[in-house]
Design a protein around this motif. Structure first.
Motif, PDB file in Angstrom:
ATOM      1  N   ASP A 246       0.849  -1.186   0.000  1.00 42.85           N
ATOM      2  CA  ASP A 246       0.000   0.000   0.000  1.00 42.85           C
ATOM      3  C   ASP A 246       0.884   1.235   0.000  1.00 42.85           C
ATOM      4  OD1 ASP A 246      -2.369   1.501   0.089  1.00 42.85           O
ATOM      5  OD2 ASP A 246      -2.428   1.504   2.267  1.00 42.85           O
ATOM      6  N   ILE A 247       0.429   2.270  -0.675  1.00 44.24           N
ATOM      7  CA  ILE A 247       1.130   3.546  -0.693  1.00 44.24           C
ATOM      8  C   ILE A 247       0.151   4.622  -0.239  1.00 44.24           C
ATOM      9  CG2 ILE A 247       2.300   5.272  -2.115  1.00 44.24           C
ATOM     10  CD1 ILE A 247       3.136   2.973  -3.996  1.00 44.24           C
ATOM     11  N   LYS A 248       0.539   5.379   0.754  1.00 41.70           N
ATOM     12  CA  LYS A 248      -0.266   6.508   1.217  1.00 41.70           C
ATOM     13  C   LYS A 248       0.205   7.744   0.479  1.00 41.70           C
ATOM     14  CE  LYS A 248      -2.450   4.003   4.141  1.00 41.70           C
ATOM     15  NZ  LYS A 248      -3.709   3.444   3.694  1.00 41.70           N
ATOM     16  N   LEU A 249      -0.722   8.621   0.131  1.00 36.16           N
ATOM     17  CA  LEU A 249      -0.408   9.748  -0.723  1.00 36.16           C
ATOM     18  C   LEU A 249      -1.094  11.010  -0.225  1.00 36.16           C
ATOM     19  CD1 LEU A 249       0.810  10.759  -3.453  1.00 36.16           C
ATOM     20  CD2 LEU A 249      -1.345  10.049  -4.512  1.00 36.16           C
ATOM     21  N   SER A 250      -0.377  12.116  -0.271  1.00 36.40           N
ATOM     22  CA  SER A 250      -0.946  13.428   0.014  1.00 36.40           C
ATOM     23  C   SER A 250      -0.581  14.358  -1.134  1.00 36.40           C
ATOM     24  CB  SER A 250      -0.379  13.967   1.332  1.00 36.40           C
ATOM     25  OG  SER A 250      -0.910  15.242   1.607  1.00 36.40           O
ATOM     26  N   ILE A 251      -1.555  15.147  -1.588  1.00 34.09           N
ATOM     27  CA  ILE A 251      -1.354  16.094  -2.688  1.00 34.09           C
ATOM     28  C   ILE A 251      -1.917  17.448  -2.255  1.00 34.09           C
ATOM     29  CG2 ILE A 251      -1.855  16.662  -5.102  1.00 34.09           C
ATOM     30  CD1 ILE A 251      -2.580  13.685  -5.516  1.00 34.09           C
ATOM     31  N   SER A 252      -1.167  18.511  -2.514  1.00 32.66           N
ATOM     32  CA  SER A 252      -1.655  19.878  -2.291  1.00 32.66           C
ATOM     33  C   SER A 252      -1.246  20.731  -3.476  1.00 32.66           C
ATOM     34  CB  SER A 252      -1.051  20.472  -1.015  1.00 32.66           C
ATOM     35  OG  SER A 252      -1.539  19.810   0.125  1.00 32.66           O
ATOM     36  N   HIS A 253      -2.006  21.806  -3.708  1.00 29.79           N
ATOM     37  CA  HIS A 253      -1.629  22.708  -4.785  1.00 29.79           C
ATOM     38  C   HIS A 253      -2.152  24.107  -4.523  1.00 29.79           C
ATOM     39  CE1 HIS A 253      -5.728  22.384  -6.356  1.00 29.79           C
ATOM     40  NE2 HIS A 253      -5.601  21.073  -6.290  1.00 29.79           N
ATOM     41  N   THR A 254      -1.470  25.063  -5.147  1.00 34.28           N
ATOM     42  CA  THR A 254      -1.916  26.446  -5.207  1.00 34.28           C
ATOM     43  C   THR A 254      -2.043  26.785  -6.690  1.00 34.28           C
ATOM     44  OG1 THR A 254       0.312  27.387  -5.331  1.00 34.28           O
ATOM     45  CG2 THR A 254      -0.590  26.990  -3.115  1.00 34.28           C
ATOM     46  N   LYS A 255      -2.229  28.044  -7.002  1.00 35.82           N
ATOM     47  CA  LYS A 255      -2.283  28.429  -8.410  1.00 35.82           C
ATOM     48  C   LYS A 255      -0.934  28.243  -9.091  1.00 35.82           C
ATOM     49  CE  LYS A 255      -5.123  32.248  -7.484  1.00 35.82           C
ATOM     50  NZ  LYS A 255      -5.490  33.635  -7.774  1.00 35.82           N
ATOM     51  N   THR A 256       0.159  28.266  -8.321  1.00 34.68           N
ATOM     52  CA  THR A 256       1.484  28.239  -8.939  1.00 34.68           C
ATOM     53  C   THR A 256       2.281  26.966  -8.687  1.00 34.68           C
ATOM     54  OG1 THR A 256       2.335  29.487  -7.047  1.00 34.68           O
ATOM     55  CG2 THR A 256       1.742  30.744  -9.000  1.00 34.68           C
ATOM     56  N   TYR A 257       1.972  26.212  -7.641  1.00 32.03           N
ATOM     57  CA  TYR A 257       2.735  25.000  -7.324  1.00 32.03           C
ATOM     58  C   TYR A 257       1.821  23.847  -6.948  1.00 32.03           C
ATOM     59  CZ  TYR A 257       6.865  27.954  -7.012  1.00 32.03           C
ATOM     60  OH  TYR A 257       7.886  28.825  -7.301  1.00 32.03           O
ATOM     61  N   ALA A 258       2.312  22.635  -7.224  1.00 30.34           N
ATOM     62  CA  ALA A 258       1.667  21.413  -6.729  1.00 30.34           C
ATOM     63  C   ALA A 258       2.754  20.599  -6.037  1.00 30.34           C
ATOM     64  CB  ALA A 258       1.044  20.620  -7.871  1.00 30.34           C
ATOM     65  N   ILE A 259       2.396  19.993  -4.924  1.00 32.89           N
ATOM     66  CA  ILE A 259       3.343  19.204  -4.137  1.00 32.89           C
ATOM     67  C   ILE A 259       2.668  17.905  -3.714  1.00 32.89           C
ATOM     68  CG2 ILE A 259       2.707  20.330  -1.957  1.00 32.89           C
ATOM     69  CD1 ILE A 259       5.716  20.122  -1.184  1.00 32.89           C
ATOM     70  N   SER A 260       3.494  16.878  -3.564  1.00 34.22           N
ATOM     71  CA  SER A 260       2.945  15.591  -3.123  1.00 34.22           C
ATOM     72  C   SER A 260       3.970  14.861  -2.275  1.00 34.22           C
ATOM     73  CB  SER A 260       2.554  14.732  -4.332  1.00 34.22           C
ATOM     74  OG  SER A 260       3.698  14.466  -5.112  1.00 34.22           O
ATOM     75  N   CYS A 261       3.454  13.947  -1.470  1.00 34.45           N
ATOM     76  CA  CYS A 261       4.291  13.079  -0.654  1.00 34.45           C
ATOM     77  C   CYS A 261       3.674  11.685  -0.665  1.00 34.45           C
ATOM     78  CB  CYS A 261       4.375  13.606   0.775  1.00 34.45           C
ATOM     79  SG  CYS A 261       5.394  12.580   1.860  1.00 34.45           S
ATOM     80  N   ALA A 262       4.499  10.692  -0.944  1.00 36.19           N
ATOM     81  CA  ALA A 262       4.052   9.294  -0.942  1.00 36.19           C
ATOM     82  C   ALA A 262       4.891   8.526   0.071  1.00 36.19           C
ATOM     83  CB  ALA A 262       4.215   8.688  -2.336  1.00 36.19           C
ATOM     84  N   ILE A 263       4.232   7.652   0.822  1.00 35.81           N
ATOM     85  CA  ILE A 263       4.907   6.843   1.837  1.00 35.81           C
ATOM     86  C   ILE A 263       4.405   5.406   1.733  1.00 35.81           C
ATOM     87  CG2 ILE A 263       5.242   6.473   4.321  1.00 35.81           C
ATOM     88  CD1 ILE A 263       4.809   9.490   4.686  1.00 35.81           C
ATOM     89  N   ALA A 264       5.341   4.463   1.829  1.00 34.89           N
ATOM     90  CA  ALA A 264       4.984   3.036   1.807  1.00 34.89           C
ATOM     91  C   ALA A 264       5.898   2.283   2.758  1.00 34.89           C
ATOM     92  CB  ALA A 264       5.130   2.479   0.398  1.00 34.89           C
ATOM     93  N   ILE A 265       5.431   1.131   3.175  1.00 39.56           N
ATOM     94  CA  ILE A 265       6.243   0.217   3.968  1.00 39.56           C
ATOM     95  C   ILE A 265       6.420  -1.044   3.156  1.00 39.56           C
ATOM     96  CG2 ILE A 265       6.354  -1.182   6.069  1.00 39.56           C
ATOM     97  CD1 ILE A 265       4.727   1.013   7.459  1.00 39.56           C
ATOM     98  N   GLY A 266       7.664  -1.507   3.075  1.00 41.82           N
ATOM     99  CA  GLY A 266       7.965  -2.715   2.310  1.00 41.82           C
ATOM    100  C   GLY A 266       8.493  -3.816   3.196  1.00 41.82           C
ATOM    101  N   GLY A 267       8.462  -5.015   2.671  1.00 42.56           N
ATOM    102  CA  GLY A 267       8.875  -6.177   3.425  1.00 42.56           C
ATOM    103  C   GLY A 267      10.310  -6.581   3.233  1.00 42.56           C
TER     104      GLY A 267
END
Length: 138
Positions: free
Chosen positions: A103-124
């Motif tokens: 599973d990958i958890k994801l967060s996305i944010s944006h303004t008129k000029t920028y978009a940013i994201s962060c993805a986090i996962a745990i692996g075996g």
């Protein structure tokens, strides 16, 4: 278990230039479901830039960048509460499976000029990424 983290930031103007320069930009990078979402948001570029950033973040979690699989092997959707969610397909899913990522958890944010994201996962399994070495004599 190992933690995998990927972040990305993109200028919305960069996405606008790519969108304006290439009539196939959306079809090359995004699935039909993603394009339908953009249409529901009246094709506002910050939303497109957010999904672009998210795919970049996820590629960093996989440790490959966008290499060895298609942009469409990563699909961004939303769960029942509206939070962004990730569906991996094809070769991107194979890479995640090899790392034990379920599973990958994801967060996305944006303004008129920028978009940013962060993805986090745990692996075996231990990743092939470079680890910080410590001096065990300390």
């Amino acid at each position: 278990m190992e933690l995998f983290v990927g972040t990305d930031i993109v200028e919305v103007e960069r996405i606008k230039k790519a969108f304006d320069a290439n009539s196939k930009f959306l079809e090359r990078l995004f699935t039909q479901r993603e394009i339908e979402y953009f249409k529901s948001k009246r094709m506002k570029l910050p939303h497109i830039a957010g999904f672009f950033s998210a795919k970049e973040s996820i590629s960093k979690v996989l440790g490959t960048g966008i290499s060895g699989f298609s942009w469409k092997d990563i699909e961004i959707c939303h769960n029942e509460k509206g939070a962004p969610a990730v569906i991996l397909k094809g070769k991107a899913k194979n890479i995640a499976d090899k790392k034990g990522i379920k599973d990958i958890k994801l967060s996305i944010s944006h303004t008129k000029t920028y978009a940013i994201s962060c993805a986090i996962a745990i692996g075996g399994e231990k990743s092939d990424s470079a680890d910080i070495k410590t001096d065990e004599r300390s």
